[in-house]
Design an enzyme around this catalytic site. Sequence first.
Site, mmCIF file in Angstrom:
data_model
loop_
_atom_site.group_PDB
_atom_site.id
_atom_site.type_symbol
_atom_site.label_atom_id
_atom_site.label_comp_id
_atom_site.label_asym_id
_atom_site.label_seq_id
_atom_site.Cartn_x
_atom_site.Cartn_y
_atom_site.Cartn_z
ATOM 1 N N ASP A 30 -10.642 31.995 -4.885
ATOM 2 C CA ASP A 30 -11.026 33.409 -4.951
ATOM 3 C C ASP A 30 -11.640 33.711 -6.308
ATOM 4 O O ASP A 30 -12.104 34.829 -6.546
ATOM 5 C CB ASP A 30 -9.797 34.304 -4.721
ATOM 6 C CG ASP A 30 -10.163 35.772 -4.628
ATOM 7 O OD1 ASP A 30 -11.057 36.105 -3.812
ATOM 8 O OD2 ASP A 30 -9.592 36.587 -5.377
ATOM 9 N N ILE A 56 3.205 37.326 -8.581
ATOM 10 C CA ILE A 56 2.437 36.818 -7.428
ATOM 11 C C ILE A 56 3.026 35.490 -6.947
ATOM 12 O O ILE A 56 3.172 35.256 -5.748
ATOM 13 C CB ILE A 56 0.938 36.681 -7.798
ATOM 14 C CG1 ILE A 56 0.365 38.068 -8.101
ATOM 15 C CG2 ILE A 56 0.157 36.015 -6.678
ATOM 16 C CD1 ILE A 56 -1.025 38.061 -8.734
ATOM 17 N N GLN A 71 -11.607 38.782 -4.294
ATOM 18 C CA GLN A 71 -11.219 39.912 -3.442
ATOM 19 C C GLN A 71 -9.728 39.932 -3.140
ATOM 20 O O GLN A 71 -9.265 40.786 -2.369
ATOM 21 C CB GLN A 71 -12.001 39.878 -2.118
ATOM 22 C CG GLN A 71 -11.583 38.743 -1.166
ATOM 23 C CD GLN A 71 -12.193 38.885 0.220
ATOM 24 O OE1 GLN A 71 -13.346 38.558 0.430
ATOM 25 N NE2 GLN A 71 -11.413 39.369 1.182
ATOM 26 N N ALA A 72 -8.969 39.001 -3.767
ATOM 27 C CA ALA A 72 -7.550 38.907 -3.395
ATOM 28 C C ALA A 72 -6.805 40.211 -3.656
ATOM 29 O O ALA A 72 -5.885 40.569 -2.936
ATOM 30 C CB ALA A 72 -6.888 37.752 -4.141
ATOM 31 N N PHE A 73 -7.223 40.942 -4.692
ATOM 32 C CA PHE A 73 -6.533 42.197 -5.044
ATOM 33 C C PHE A 73 -6.954 43.360 -4.148
ATOM 34 O O PHE A 73 -6.370 44.432 -4.219
ATOM 35 C CB PHE A 73 -6.881 42.593 -6.502
ATOM 36 C CG PHE A 73 -8.299 43.105 -6.626
ATOM 37 C CD1 PHE A 73 -9.365 42.229 -6.644
ATOM 38 C CD2 PHE A 73 -8.562 44.466 -6.680
ATOM 39 C CE1 PHE A 73 -10.681 42.701 -6.722
ATOM 40 C CE2 PHE A 73 -9.859 44.950 -6.767
ATOM 41 C CZ PHE A 73 -10.924 44.049 -6.785
ATOM 42 N N THR A 131 -6.227 31.498 -6.737
ATOM 43 C CA THR A 131 -6.517 32.944 -6.659
ATOM 44 C C THR A 131 -6.171 33.597 -7.997
ATOM 45 O O THR A 131 -5.994 34.815 -8.062
ATOM 46 C CB THR A 131 -5.714 33.632 -5.531
ATOM 47 O OG1 THR A 131 -4.317 33.437 -5.773
ATOM 48 C CG2 THR A 131 -6.066 33.090 -4.163
ATOM 49 N N SER A 132 -6.067 32.788 -9.071
ATOM 50 C CA SER A 132 -5.643 33.362 -10.352
ATOM 51 C C SER A 132 -6.833 33.635 -11.271
ATOM 52 O O SER A 132 -7.325 34.759 -11.335
ATOM 53 C CB SER A 132 -4.612 32.462 -11.014
ATOM 54 O OG SER A 132 -4.047 33.131 -12.106
ATOM 55 N N GLU A 162 -17.808 32.956 -12.849
ATOM 56 C CA GLU A 162 -18.032 34.010 -11.849
ATOM 57 C C GLU A 162 -18.725 35.248 -12.405
ATOM 58 O O GLU A 162 -19.304 36.031 -11.633
ATOM 59 C CB GLU A 162 -16.716 34.404 -11.175
ATOM 60 C CG GLU A 162 -15.742 35.165 -12.064
ATOM 61 C CD GLU A 162 -14.460 35.563 -11.316
ATOM 62 O OE1 GLU A 162 -13.868 34.694 -10.663
ATOM 63 O OE2 GLU A 162 -14.068 36.739 -11.417
HETATM 64 P P1 NAD Z 1 2.911 37.415 -14.072
HETATM 65 O O1 NAD Z 1 2.765 37.683 -15.522
HETATM 66 O O2 NAD Z 1 3.906 38.203 -13.287
HETATM 67 O O3 NAD Z 1 3.234 35.858 -13.853
HETATM 68 C C1 NAD Z 1 2.570 34.829 -14.521
HETATM 69 C C2 NAD Z 1 3.529 33.661 -14.633
HETATM 70 O O4 NAD Z 1 2.809 32.560 -15.226
HETATM 71 C C3 NAD Z 1 4.744 33.946 -15.521
HETATM 72 O O5 NAD Z 1 5.926 33.609 -14.840
HETATM 73 C C4 NAD Z 1 4.514 33.074 -16.742
HETATM 74 O O6 NAD Z 1 5.717 32.590 -17.327
HETATM 75 C C5 NAD Z 1 3.701 31.935 -16.131
HETATM 76 N N1 NAD Z 1 2.985 31.142 -17.121
HETATM 77 C C6 NAD Z 1 2.460 31.533 -18.318
HETATM 78 N N2 NAD Z 1 1.931 30.477 -18.967
HETATM 79 C C7 NAD Z 1 2.127 29.409 -18.153
HETATM 80 C C8 NAD Z 1 1.809 28.038 -18.297
HETATM 81 N N3 NAD Z 1 1.214 27.553 -19.392
HETATM 82 N N4 NAD Z 1 2.147 27.195 -17.289
HETATM 83 C C9 NAD Z 1 2.795 27.683 -16.172
HETATM 84 N N5 NAD Z 1 3.119 28.969 -16.018
HETATM 85 C C10 NAD Z 1 2.792 29.824 -16.989
HETATM 86 O O7 NAD Z 1 1.458 37.569 -13.466
HETATM 87 P P2 NAD Z 1 1.081 37.840 -11.936
HETATM 88 O O8 NAD Z 1 1.031 39.310 -11.687
HETATM 89 O O9 NAD Z 1 1.897 36.991 -11.053
HETATM 90 O O10 NAD Z 1 -0.438 37.340 -11.927
HETATM 91 C C11 NAD Z 1 -0.764 35.973 -12.135
HETATM 92 C C12 NAD Z 1 -2.250 35.844 -12.371
HETATM 93 O O11 NAD Z 1 -2.943 36.188 -11.183
HETATM 94 C C13 NAD Z 1 -2.816 36.816 -13.428
HETATM 95 O O12 NAD Z 1 -2.715 36.255 -14.731
HETATM 96 C C14 NAD Z 1 -4.237 36.987 -13.002
HETATM 97 O O13 NAD Z 1 -5.055 36.098 -13.732
HETATM 98 C C15 NAD Z 1 -4.254 36.580 -11.531
HETATM 99 N N6 NAD Z 1 -4.657 37.684 -10.652
HETATM 100 C C16 NAD Z 1 -5.681 37.486 -9.772
HETATM 101 C C17 NAD Z 1 -6.078 38.506 -8.926
HETATM 102 C C18 NAD Z 1 -7.189 38.342 -7.911
HETATM 103 O O14 NAD Z 1 -7.666 39.333 -7.357
HETATM 104 N N7 NAD Z 1 -7.640 37.139 -7.614
HETATM 105 C C19 NAD Z 1 -5.422 39.750 -8.988
HETATM 106 C C20 NAD Z 1 -4.351 39.898 -9.873
HETATM 107 C C21 NAD Z 1 -3.972 38.865 -10.710
#
Ligand code: NAD
Length: 335
Positions: free
Chosen positions: A258, A155, A296-298, A232-233, A263
């Site tokens: 988000d 992301i 709702q981001a996903f 949004t994480s 929540e």
């Molecule tokens: P991903 O695994 O591809 O990327 C996560 C990145 O975070 C990796 O590059 C990892 O090295 C890095 N990371 C891990 N620990 C870290 C730290 N201590 N400091 C800095 N960086 C660190 O995951 P993604 O698919 O990009 O998703 C990221 C996050 O988004 C997911 O963990 C999830 O919580 C969130 N998410 C939210 C929604 C939503 O609808 N709001 C939907 C999907 C995912």
Amino acid sequence: MKIAVFSSQPHDRQFLSAANEKHQHELKFLEPGLNPETVLLARGCAAVCAFVNDDLSAAVLAALPELGVRLVALRCAGFNNVDLHSAAELGLTVVRVPAYSPHSVAEHTAALILALNRKLHRAYTRVREGNLALEGLLGFDLFGKTVGIVGTGRIGTAIARILRGFGCLLLAYDVQPNPACVDLGVVYAPLRQMWACADVVTLHCPLTPQTRHLINGDAVRQMKDGVMLINTSRGGLIDTRAVIAGLKSGKIAYLGLDVYEEEEELFFQDLSNRVIQDDVFARLLTFPNVLITGHQAFFTREALANIAETTLANVSDFAAGRPLANQITADGRFG
Ligand code: NAD
């Protein structure tokens, strides 16, 4: 396999049922979330299918094997709600959907940035009431601004690509820098430097013990005056009280969320006829410069179709004894 699908919403039924025409599992759709009170609903199912706010703590997992459950199939990417050590001890296999559409979340992140900057949430209601004055709607050019991206996985890389298109300067922090981002012109920097330089900070790392309250009072103090903060994480990345203090002082001029650390009690339900009991969340809703969406981001057609297909493919692989590409092990490793 018979699958107990917890926290089922109408869209879960729609997309999982469509994907299941190929997989032919037996789907038991359950509206309640998974928790110690509802876990018994999984009796007789070989798998539970869970979502972001379902409770997969040791107590809930412990009840699963004797009900017949052998597989926990998450229909999401994050797995911060699963006690992986307990799952391993209990012989439960855990799978997830690591990637379904990074674009869905990245594009929603961009939507929050643009809407907050140009105050679209305020303009929308004003114009409908016949107020076409511009006072209070002043924005800034995103072109040339510095955006700090925390976490440059799927992301984070997708939002870097979008923001590069806007002409932003991109700083990033990740425990594992991503060469694809370096190719996009992203410059990796320590968090301290990011806080000092970024006009916009956006969070895309997972929630882990190391990242819990990454945005705390100390981080907020180091940020630029008037910073925009986007999450949004996962809600737990932000100490909400510290951010409220930052909003009150004016240090944080824009907040886009988000996700929210509490929540579970709020999101994915219609509370419009009830009094919100969470005073911290209620306070957030009073700020004109805060824009909140309810996880709702996903939520795009493409993402839901991919989530459904990968979830059921994970179950089919497990049932057939095939290697599990999307398994999460007790040390949080994949595959
Ligand atoms: P991903 O695994 O591809 O990327 C996560 C990145 O975070 C990796 O590059 C990892 O090295 C890095 N990371 C891990 N620990 C870290 C730290 N201590 N400091 C800095 N960086 C660190 O995951 P993604 O698919 O990009 O998703 C990221 C996050 O988004 C997911 O963990 C999830 O919580 C969130 N998410 C939210 C929604 C939503 O609808 N709001 C939907 C999907 C995912």
